[in-house]
Design an enzyme around this catalytic site. Structure first.
Site, PDB file in Angstrom:
ATOM      1  N   THR A 179      97.776  62.132  60.430  1.00 52.21           N
ATOM      2  CA  THR A 179      98.769  62.730  61.310  1.00 52.21           C
ATOM      3  C   THR A 179      98.818  61.985  62.642  1.00 52.21           C
ATOM      4  O   THR A 179      98.072  61.033  62.861  1.00 52.21           O
ATOM      5  CB  THR A 179      98.459  64.222  61.513  1.00 52.21           C
ATOM      6  OG1 THR A 179      99.579  64.863  62.126  1.00 52.21           O
ATOM      7  CG2 THR A 179      97.221  64.422  62.377  1.00 52.21           C
ATOM      8  N   LEU A 232      97.287  68.448  57.575  1.00 50.05           N
ATOM      9  CA  LEU A 232      97.595  67.196  56.877  1.00 50.05           C
ATOM     10  C   LEU A 232      99.006  66.756  57.217  1.00 50.05           C
ATOM     11  O   LEU A 232      99.959  67.510  57.005  1.00 50.05           O
ATOM     12  CB  LEU A 232      97.462  67.404  55.365  1.00 50.05           C
ATOM     13  CG  LEU A 232      97.979  66.285  54.456  1.00 50.05           C
ATOM     14  CD1 LEU A 232      97.193  64.987  54.684  1.00 50.05           C
ATOM     15  CD2 LEU A 232      97.898  66.702  52.985  1.00 50.05           C
ATOM     16  N   SER A 233      99.145  65.550  57.772  1.00 47.69           N
ATOM     17  CA  SER A 233     100.459  64.961  58.053  1.00 47.69           C
ATOM     18  C   SER A 233     101.272  65.884  58.964  1.00 47.69           C
ATOM     19  O   SER A 233     100.858  66.185  60.078  1.00 47.69           O
ATOM     20  CB  SER A 233     101.168  64.665  56.731  1.00 47.69           C
ATOM     21  OG  SER A 233     102.321  63.886  56.939  1.00 47.69           O
ATOM     22  N   TRP A 234     102.437  66.362  58.499  1.00 43.51           N
ATOM     23  CA  TRP A 234     103.257  67.300  59.286  1.00 43.51           C
ATOM     24  C   TRP A 234     102.435  68.515  59.690  1.00 43.51           C
ATOM     25  O   TRP A 234     102.570  69.034  60.795  1.00 43.51           O
ATOM     26  CB  TRP A 234     104.468  67.693  58.456  1.00 43.51           C
ATOM     27  CG  TRP A 234     105.486  68.572  59.111  1.00 43.51           C
ATOM     28  CD1 TRP A 234     106.614  68.181  59.768  1.00 43.51           C
ATOM     29  CD2 TRP A 234     105.494  70.008  59.129  1.00 43.51           C
ATOM     30  NE1 TRP A 234     107.319  69.285  60.211  1.00 43.51           N
ATOM     31  CE2 TRP A 234     106.646  70.412  59.821  1.00 43.51           C
ATOM     32  CE3 TRP A 234     104.633  70.984  58.627  1.00 43.51           C
ATOM     33  CZ2 TRP A 234     106.974  71.758  60.025  1.00 43.51           C
ATOM     34  CZ3 TRP A 234     104.947  72.324  58.835  1.00 43.51           C
ATOM     35  CH2 TRP A 234     106.104  72.690  59.526  1.00 43.51           C
TER      36      TRP A 234
END
Length: 283
Positions: free
Chosen positions: A136, A110-112
């Site tokens: 992401t 998720l994301s980073w």
């Protein structure tokens, strides 16, 4: 044989059991919910402890093995002495999974954490069966969010100050959060360990010098890309770019924002589970 210590007072419940695993001189806090099938490893967003993923875990099939962890300097994992990059973190994660006896896993980022998931797939092609990349992009070389939005991510304050988190939630995360910003404050209250500012800086530096843009065509894993059309942090254009670069990928778009995987887990968890259960590669 395994360098595993149970956390004092840790409890085993539907969300799993906490423990520490020693890797390369670093103690990593890990949560494992034992079940069956190929384990699903969750790589969290920047600055967030593993508790923030509770809403997703609660929506996943309770018979599914789920692994979560805090990167150094985040949540319950002590801060590393020196800065680190995603190649180190991917090696570290591989060591953690080996000590847990998990030779083949699916990885969700998720994301980073999506950057870490991509790097893990690069470095561990046999250990990583499938990828799920949520909200992401490709790192330093990507379509950026608006500067005024990204500026609010330079501090981990939103994880330790619920009122501040609620005040910036709509602008920062978009999607369903726009009408229910107070829910974000309650979400981050789950974060039992705020981590350190130095640890957060290490995560920022890792993301600032990493990109997968030129390596994605080499990835062999079947990949599900999940993106919201109202994501102020990672514009949806990045999902379309990744879809073009990843030869064995599919794209699932939803009308939500950056953290709908957590804020609207009831809708997105079934999409992820359906993808992971499709026939294909054997573990």
């Amino acid at each position: 044989m395994r360098a595993i210590e149970d956390i004092a007072g840790a409890s085993v419940d539907a969300l799993g059991e906490d423990r520490y695993i020693a890797v390369g001189g670093q103690r990593i806090r890990v949560n494992v919910r034992r079940g069956s099938g190929v384990p699903l490893v969750l790589c969290n967003g920047i600055g967030a402890s593993l508790e923030v993923l509770d809403p997703l875990v609660e929506q996943l099939d309770p018979d599914c093995t789920v692994v979560r962890f805090d990167v150094p300097g985040t949540g319950g994992s002590p801060t590393s002495v020196a800065p680190y990059g995603f190649p180190y973190l991917a090696w570290m994660l591989g060591q953690v999974l080996s000590k847990l006896g998990m030779s083949v896993v699916d990885v969700l980022g998720l994301s980073w954490g999506g950057a870490l998931a991509q790097q893990f797939a690069f470095q561990n092609p046999r250990q990583c069966r499938r990828l799920v990349l949520v909200a992401t992009g490709t790192g330093a070389l990507m379509v950026p969010g608006r500067p005024q939005v990204l500026a609010k991510m330079l501090t981990p304050r939103r994880f330790s100050d619920p009122e501040y988190a609620a005040s910036i939630a709509a602008e920062l995360y978009g999607g369903t959060v726009r009408t229910r910003s107070n829910d974000v404050a309650r979400l981050f209250v789950r974060q039992l360990h705020a981590g350190s500012e130095i640890g957060y800086l290490h995560q920022l530096l890792a993301g600032a010098v990493w990109t997968s843009l030129f390596g994605l065509p080499a990835l062999q894993q079947r990949t599900l890309i999940v993106a919201g059309t109202d994501d102020p942090i990672i514009p949806v254009a990045n999902a379309h770019i990744m879809k073009r670069l990843l030869r064995r990928s599919r794209l699932h778009l939803h009308t939500g924002g950056h953290i709908d995987l957590l804020h609207n887990a009831a809708e997105l968890a079934p999409v992820i589970e359906k993808f992971l259960r499709e026939p294909g590669e054997r573990p």
